[in-house]
Scaffold this active site. Structure first.
Site, PDB file in Angstrom:
ATOM      1  N   VAL A  45      43.478  43.544  49.996  1.00  0.00           N
ATOM      2  CA  VAL A  45      44.151  44.398  49.015  1.00  0.00           C
ATOM      3  C   VAL A  45      43.084  45.004  48.116  1.00  0.00           C
ATOM      4  O   VAL A  45      42.134  44.325  47.710  1.00  0.00           O
ATOM      5  CB  VAL A  45      45.151  43.598  48.153  1.00  0.00           C
ATOM      6  N   CYS A  46      43.231  46.293  47.836  1.00  0.00           N
ATOM      7  CA  CYS A  46      42.340  46.978  46.898  1.00  0.00           C
ATOM      8  C   CYS A  46      40.880  46.859  47.370  1.00  0.00           C
ATOM      9  O   CYS A  46      40.579  47.093  48.539  1.00  0.00           O
ATOM     10  CB  CYS A  46      42.550  46.410  45.495  1.00  0.00           C
TER      11      CYS A  46
END
Length: 245
Positions: free
Chosen positions: A135-136
């Site tokens: 994520v990210c």
């Protein structure tokens, strides 16, 4: 008067749906073989990057989610104001069916990318995972571990040039699935990826029920949730808010 609890209210409303939905759903044999999900924590990680996927996966039938860090105990997030507890150490976890790698603030992600032991652990788990996810800026960790060379991948919008320098091909969208690797864009995109992953680990009906269970029906008050929609001043302020940690 009988006291009405929140649990009772939720249970009454959900009992019928659960009986035909979440309880019965899931891959064949899920009750016999538990799916192991490892969520990596490291000093300076971003809370929602880890908690978003956790919230979408922890209630799936046959799934066990565990938090993992260099050592057990509290691990501080990028703001320094919150800590999550790591249940297991890196040494304790040698295999997982799903690996979730969250992103972090500048200090946290830079230190993690320069940690040979952490990168080696990611590589070792990836050899045996069914799904390896990020994520990210967690995709920068996957790229630093050599897992994204030449592959399309999502990351935080301001980190796309860094992802490209690490050999990946920055791609638009809330999440990108390439083979057994799923990379999500910034922070909140981990919820989208988590629901998609819920369908992969169980089925569409269970994933839809999961989305309803967490009432994920976003209607943000402003239409500035991507750099393409925001003006330059908003982009500068967003980076200032992030870089402050």
């Amino acid at each position: 008067m009988e006291r009405t609890t929140r649990r009772a209210l939720l249970g009454t409303a959900a009992a019928g749906a659960l009986a035909v939905g979440l309880t019965a759903a899931g891959p064949a044999g899920a009750a016999e073989k538990r799916i192991r999900v490892a969520v990596l924590l490291y000093d300076g990680f971003t809370a929602l990057d880890a908690v978003g996927p956790y919230e979408t996966l922890c209630r799936l039938p046959g799934v066990r989610v565990v938090t993992v860090a260099r050592r057990t105990g509290p691990v501080r997030t990028d703001t320094g104001q919150l800590a999550l507890a790591a249940e297991r150490s890196l040494a304790d976890v040698s295999r997982a069916d799903v690996l979730v790698v969250p992103g972090g603030g500048n200090r946290g992600i830079v230190a993690a990318m320069a940690d040979p032991a952490l990168l080696d652990w990611i590589r070792r788990l990836h050899r045996h995972t069914t799904w390896t996810t990020s994520v990210c800026t967690g995709s920068l960790l996957l790229a630093s571990a050599g897992l994204l060379k030449g592959l399309p991948a999502a990351t935080y919008w301001a980190s796309r040039p860094y992802l490209e320098k690490l050999g990946a091909v920055p791609a638009p969208g809330r999440f990108v699935e390439t083979g057994k690797i799923i990379t999500a864009a910034g922070v909140s995109a981990g919820l989208d990826m988590g629901i998609h992953l819920a369908a992969r680990l169980s089925d569409e009906a269970t994933a839809k029920a999961t989305q309803l269970a967490i009432e994920y029906d976003p209607h943000p008050p402003f239409d500035t949730g991507s750099p393409e929609k925001a003006d330059e001043a908003t982009r500068r302020l967003a980076l200032k808010l992030v870089e402050g940690h």
